[in-house]
Structures are given as C-alpha cells and as structure tokens.
Design a protein around this motif. Structure first.
Motif, PDB file in Angstrom:
ATOM      1  N   UNK A  44       0.815  -1.197   0.000  1.00 43.48           N
ATOM      2  CA  UNK A  44       0.000   0.000   0.000  1.00 43.48           C
ATOM      3  C   UNK A  44       0.860   1.263   0.000  1.00 43.48           C
ATOM      4  N   UNK A  45       0.360   2.279  -0.680  1.00 35.72           N
ATOM      5  CA  UNK A  45       0.960   3.606  -0.686  1.00 35.72           C
ATOM      6  C   UNK A  45      -0.061   4.585  -0.104  1.00 35.72           C
ATOM      7  N   UNK A  46       0.400   5.409   0.834  1.00 40.78           N
ATOM      8  CA  UNK A  46      -0.497   6.339   1.515  1.00 40.78           C
ATOM      9  C   UNK A  46      -0.188   7.775   1.128  1.00 40.78           C
ATOM     10  N   UNK A  47      -1.228   8.534   0.866  1.00 37.96           N
ATOM     11  CA  UNK A  47      -1.088   9.949   0.536  1.00 37.96           C
ATOM     12  C   UNK A  47      -1.174  10.774   1.809  1.00 37.96           C
ATOM     13  N   UNK A  48      -0.323  11.799   1.877  1.00 38.79           N
ATOM     14  CA  UNK A  48      -0.352  12.662   3.048  1.00 38.79           C
ATOM     15  C   UNK A  48       0.248  14.014   2.737  1.00 38.79           C
ATOM     16  N   UNK A  49       0.329  14.847   3.749  1.00 44.20           N
ATOM     17  CA  UNK A  49       0.847  16.198   3.578  1.00 44.20           C
ATOM     18  C   UNK A  49       1.781  16.532   4.724  1.00 44.20           C
ATOM     19  N   UNK A  50       2.471  17.665   4.601  1.00 43.50           N
ATOM     20  CA  UNK A  50       3.163  18.246   5.748  1.00 43.50           C
ATOM     21  C   UNK A  50       2.937  19.746   5.709  1.00 43.50           C
ATOM     22  N   UNK A  51       3.001  20.370   6.870  1.00 45.74           N
ATOM     23  CA  UNK A  51       2.748  21.803   6.947  1.00 45.74           C
ATOM     24  C   UNK A  51       3.568  22.436   8.054  1.00 45.74           C
ATOM     25  N   UNK A  52       3.934  23.702   7.832  1.00 44.27           N
ATOM     26  CA  UNK A  52       4.662  24.457   8.848  1.00 44.27           C
ATOM     27  C   UNK A  52       3.715  25.072   9.864  1.00 44.27           C
TER      28      UNK A  52
END
Length: 254
Positions: A44-52
C-alpha cells in the motif's frame, strides 16, 4: 414459524460472530483510513501532507475539501521563529481523532556537520518529543535543507543518539544523485544506513489532489530505507506540501 429458543440461538450466534469484526474495525485497526494506491510490489501507498502551520480545524477542512483526506500529516516539533509552529498536544489529539498519523519533523539547525553537533541536535529532538509524550518507536526526521552544509559525521551522531533512545532516526532532504547530502549519506557506516529511515524530496512533481497523485517513484541512495517522498511543495491553497508514503513508514509514525 421459528420458536423463540431457535430465534435466540440464531441471534446469539450472530452476536458472537460480530464481536471480533467490530473489535478489529474500531479498536485494533491503527492504519490510516485508506491507502492511495498499490506500489509495484503490491504494498500500500499512503497519501499525506506536511505543513509548517498548525493542523487545526480550519486547515484540516481546507486540505480535505481541496485535496482529499490525508492519511499522514508531517508536523514540526518545537517552534522555530518565522519558519514553523511547533506541534501541540491538542493538535496531535485532533489529528488522531481524524484517523491521521503524524510524521514528526525536527528543524532546529542550519548546519548539518560534525558528530558532536549531530548528537546535540538529536538530544534536543528527544527532549521535545518527550515533552509531547510521543510514544516509543516513533521516528524523528532531521530536516537537512539543500543549502545546509552537511557531512556523514553529523548523520552518524544523529542516528547513533536516536538509535540508543526510545525513538528511531530519520532524515529528510533532497536526495538527488550527486548532491552533498547523498555523498554524506553514502559515507556513513552501514549500520546507520540500516537503522535510518529516509524521506526524500526528489524528484519534484506538481501539487495534486490525493486522487491525482503520481505513482510512487522517489529517488535516493540505493540501500536506503526510502519510505517517504515529498513529491511537491508549497501549494497555493492551504499552504501544504504533498507526499506519498510506503506502508513500512506507518511503523515509524505517531
């Protein structure tokens, strides 16, 4: 017509069968809500984000409405003036309530050279993680930006110190072939490379929604634990970067 005893027997059996299913779904399932796709090896590949910025209700809703439901959210520990707002306990609780796993980032240095310096930065990262009561086994990703001076000694000190702690070592950077960070990584001891998770920002694609994310195709050192790819940065909406993560990364998230 079925008699009452038979009806009660059928209902009882249905209840017994349903219990483990309910427990698995609501208690034992600790993975993000859904994966984005499968990789070439079927994982499986998971989509995500990062933020300051903090992942409060408004930012979370902005991401969900404009990009999709993230399974992973990268956040920094400790405030860094004019750069990033540190993760708070309330924010972590909010993300966990939304079934979002947290990728822990440390960015309190601008020079990634020297073994003792790597040790000192790792100790500071551990201290910040403990204040947030981040559980054992979570990786802390040292943020090595392209403009930073970097050497293998720093990476070694960072990795050794975190490996000896309750946490796991991770490194973030633009791991493009021939770069200073790749040369430094390749010069480290094999044990460090075996223990350190890599989150790369190379190559760069365009910002997409979860549904339109590219195939998982990061580049980095051949023998690296290359479990994360920040494939695009600085979206106009919501002020986020977008990522894909291999299933193995889940073992290192909060």
């Amino acid at each position: 017509m079925l008699n009452k005893q038979l009806i009660y027997l059928i209902l009882g059996l249905a209840f017994v069968i349903a219990i483990p299913i309910i427990l698995n779904v609501f208690i034992f399932d600790t993975e993000p809500t859904d994966s984005n796709s499968d990789s070439d090896d079927g994982k499986k590949i998971y989509w995500g984000i990062d933020s300051a910025s903090s992942a409060g209700k408004d930012v979370y809703q902005c991401v969900k409405d404009n990009f999709g439901q993230p399974g992973v959210w990268g956040r920094y520990i400790g405030d860094k003036e004019d750069v990033s707002t540190g993760l708070s306990a309330d924010e972590a609780e909010f993300l966990h309530e939304k079934d979002v796993r947290i990728l822990v980032i440390y960015n309190h240095f601008t020079d990634a050279t020297g073994y003792d310096h790597g040790v000192d930065e790792a100790k500071h990262a551990i201290e910040l993680a403990q204040k947030l009561e981040i559980p054992d086994g979570v990786a802390i990703f040292g943020d090595i930006e392209p403009k930073f001076p970097v050497d293998s000694a720093f990476m070694q000190g960072w990795s050794d110190t975190l490996t000896e702690s309750a946490y796991e070592p991770g490194l973030y950077g633009v791991f493009d072939e021939g770069s200073a960070i790749v040369k430094a990584y390749n010069a480290t001891e094999s044990k460090m490379r075996e223990n350190t998770v890599i989150w790369t920002a190379y190559p760069q694609e365009k910002i997409t929604t979860k549904e339109n994310a590219p195939e998982y195709n990061p580049q980095g050192p051949e023998d690296a634990l290359l479990y994360g790819w920040q494939y695009a940065i600085e979206s106009d909406k919501c002020k986020i970067d977008t990522n894909l993560f291999k299933n193995e990364m889940l073992d290192y998230l909060w």
